[in-house]
Design an enzyme around this catalytic site. Structure first.
Site, PDB file in Angstrom:
ATOM      1  N   LYS A  17       1.043  -1.578   0.099  1.00  0.00           N
ATOM      2  CA  LYS A  17       0.262   0.003   0.203  1.00  0.00           C
ATOM      3  C   LYS A  17       0.703   1.117   0.148  1.00  0.00           C
ATOM      4  O   LYS A  17       0.753   2.049  -0.651  1.00  0.00           O
ATOM      5  CB  LYS A  17      -0.673   0.007   1.386  1.00  0.00           C
ATOM      6  N   ARG A  93      -9.169   2.930   9.811  1.00  0.00           N
ATOM      7  CA  ARG A  93      -9.018   1.408  10.188  1.00  0.00           C
ATOM      8  C   ARG A  93     -10.644   0.310  10.740  1.00  0.00           C
ATOM      9  O   ARG A  93      -9.978  -0.413  10.779  1.00  0.00           O
ATOM     10  CB  ARG A  93      -7.704   1.094  11.315  1.00  0.00           C
ATOM     11  N   ARG A 130      10.590  -6.712   4.696  1.00  0.00           N
ATOM     12  CA  ARG A 130      10.597  -5.021   4.932  1.00  0.00           C
ATOM     13  C   ARG A 130      10.703  -4.368   4.960  1.00  0.00           C
ATOM     14  O   ARG A 130      11.901  -4.439   5.984  1.00  0.00           O
ATOM     15  CB  ARG A 130       9.229  -4.710   5.110  1.00  0.00           C
ATOM     16  N   ARG A 162      11.102  -1.743  10.559  1.00  0.00           N
ATOM     17  CA  ARG A 162      10.233  -1.199  12.016  1.00  0.00           C
ATOM     18  C   ARG A 162      10.502  -2.126  12.668  1.00  0.00           C
ATOM     19  O   ARG A 162      10.868  -2.905  12.618  1.00  0.00           O
ATOM     20  CB  ARG A 162       9.382  -1.155  11.080  1.00  0.00           C
ATOM     21  N   ARG A 173      -0.927  -7.772  14.313  1.00  0.00           N
ATOM     22  CA  ARG A 173      -1.678  -6.270  13.339  1.00  0.00           C
ATOM     23  C   ARG A 173      -2.703  -7.264  12.021  1.00  0.00           C
ATOM     24  O   ARG A 173      -4.213  -6.851  11.662  1.00  0.00           O
ATOM     25  CB  ARG A 173      -0.482  -5.579  12.392  1.00  0.00           C
TER      26      ARG A 173
HETATM   27  P1  AMP Z   1       1.452   2.157   9.210  1.00  0.00           P
HETATM   28  O1  AMP Z   1       2.141   2.396   8.902  1.00  0.00           O
HETATM   29  O2  AMP Z   1      -0.666   2.672   8.231  1.00  0.00           O
HETATM   30  O3  AMP Z   1       1.198   0.314   8.718  1.00  0.00           O
HETATM   31  O4  AMP Z   1       1.101   2.010  10.963  1.00  0.00           O
HETATM   32  C1  AMP Z   1       1.522   1.551  11.493  1.00  0.00           C
HETATM   33  C2  AMP Z   1       1.022   1.303  12.994  1.00  0.00           C
HETATM   34  O5  AMP Z   1      -0.228   2.660  13.274  1.00  0.00           O
HETATM   35  C3  AMP Z   1       0.141   0.758  13.354  1.00  0.00           C
HETATM   36  O6  AMP Z   1      -0.024  -0.787  13.508  1.00  0.00           O
HETATM   37  C4  AMP Z   1      -0.921   1.567  14.245  1.00  0.00           C
HETATM   38  O7  AMP Z   1      -0.334   0.951  15.765  1.00  0.00           O
HETATM   39  C5  AMP Z   1      -0.747   2.948  14.027  1.00  0.00           C
HETATM   40  N1  AMP Z   1      -1.921   3.455  13.646  1.00  0.00           N
HETATM   41  C6  AMP Z   1      -1.479   3.825  11.844  1.00  0.00           C
HETATM   42  N2  AMP Z   1      -2.587   4.111  11.292  1.00  0.00           N
HETATM   43  C7  AMP Z   1      -4.145   3.879  12.490  1.00  0.00           C
HETATM   44  C8  AMP Z   1      -5.057   4.345  12.246  1.00  0.00           C
HETATM   45  N3  AMP Z   1      -6.023   4.956  11.574  1.00  0.00           N
HETATM   46  N4  AMP Z   1      -5.672   3.946  13.328  1.00  0.00           N
HETATM   47  C9  AMP Z   1      -5.085   3.793  14.543  1.00  0.00           C
HETATM   48  N5  AMP Z   1      -3.731   3.238  14.305  1.00  0.00           N
HETATM   49  C10 AMP Z   1      -3.604   3.814  13.616  1.00  0.00           C
END
Ligand code: AMP
Length: 218
Positions: A17, A93, A130, A162, A173
């Site tokens: 994504k 989300r 990743r 990460r 997740r």
């Molecule tokens: P991502 O980079 O989108 O994979 O986000 C990394 C982490 O940030 C996720 O695993 C969540 O812990 C937090 N996070 C990002 N976006 C959201 C969201 N819309 N709602 C809740 N937690 C979020």
């Protein structure tokens, strides 16, 4: 160019994504708004939000809806998003976030939600390999013989794994995606704004499918 596109990209973490959002935002000349990148920036800067978010992110949990909605509402109110539209990456989300997003954007709603579909077992292996650029968020795949230190070819930043890409956090997740985020497919489907795009294939093939899905809606 498609002026004013307002797009939400859904899909499991590891579906590619982030990379596709960067490409789409350049292609359609709209801002790429990634809530994960915003939270990681807050962690790096050591803000109150960042301190709270770090533990939640590392455990593979979700940050609270109210906090996330507040952050996104502020970002969408900026000039670029108001005039040019946006590609939202990682938000909403949960159904509660999607409902709040529709309220925030009542005057100019999200046009299209895209589900970038990649099976769970495939994203598991991709996520383990990743690597991400700390500065621009670009994604790379480790081959096992990576440069050290690894410098981002786009911006010169550090390319790292990460902290939340541990097997336990990845599985957590992916479970959360199924229970919390997959219901969004029905949410956007019921208002006729949902399209599924096959996310398996070369990045160029997937990008071509994504741009076609956007263009077909306009
Ligand atoms: P991502 O980079 O989108 O994979 O986000 C990394 C982490 O940030 C996720 O695993 C969540 O812990 C937090 N996070 C990002 N976006 C959201 C969201 N819309 N709602 C809740 N937690 C979020």
């Amino acid at each position: 160019m498609i002026p004013g596109a307002r797009i939400v990209l859904l899909g499991r973490q590891g579906a590619g994504k982030g990379t596709q959002c960067v490409r789409l935002s350049r292609h359609f000349v709209v801002p790429h708004i990634s809530t994960g990148d915003m939270l990681r920036a807050a962690v790096r800067e050591g803000t109150e939000l960042g301190k709270m978010a770090k533990a939640v992110i590392d455990a593979g949990q979700l940050v609270g809806d109210d906090i996330m909605v507040g952050i996104v509402a502020e970002r969408l109110d900026a000039e670029d998003a108001r005039t040019r539209g946006y590609i939202l990456d990682g938000f909403p989300r949960t159904v509660a976030q999607a409902i709040a997003l529709d309220e925030i954007t009542a005057k100019s709603p999200v046009d299209l939600a895209i589900d970038l579909d990649v099976p769970r077992d495939l994203v598991l292996s991709r996520l383990s390999a990743r690597r991400v650029c700390r500065d621009c968020g670009a994604n790379f795949q480790s081959t096992g013989t990576d440069p050290s230190p690894w410098t981002c070819e786009n911006c010169g930043g550090d390319v790292v794994q990460r902290d939340d890409d541990t097997p336990a956090a990845i599985n957590q997740r992916l479970d959360l995606y199924e229970t919390q985020t997959q219901p969004l497919i029905d949410y956007y489907g019921s208002s006729g704004r949902m399209v599924a795009v096959d996310g398996v294939g070369s990045p160029d093939d997937v990008f071509a499918r994504l741009t076609q899905a956007v263009e077909q809606r306009r």
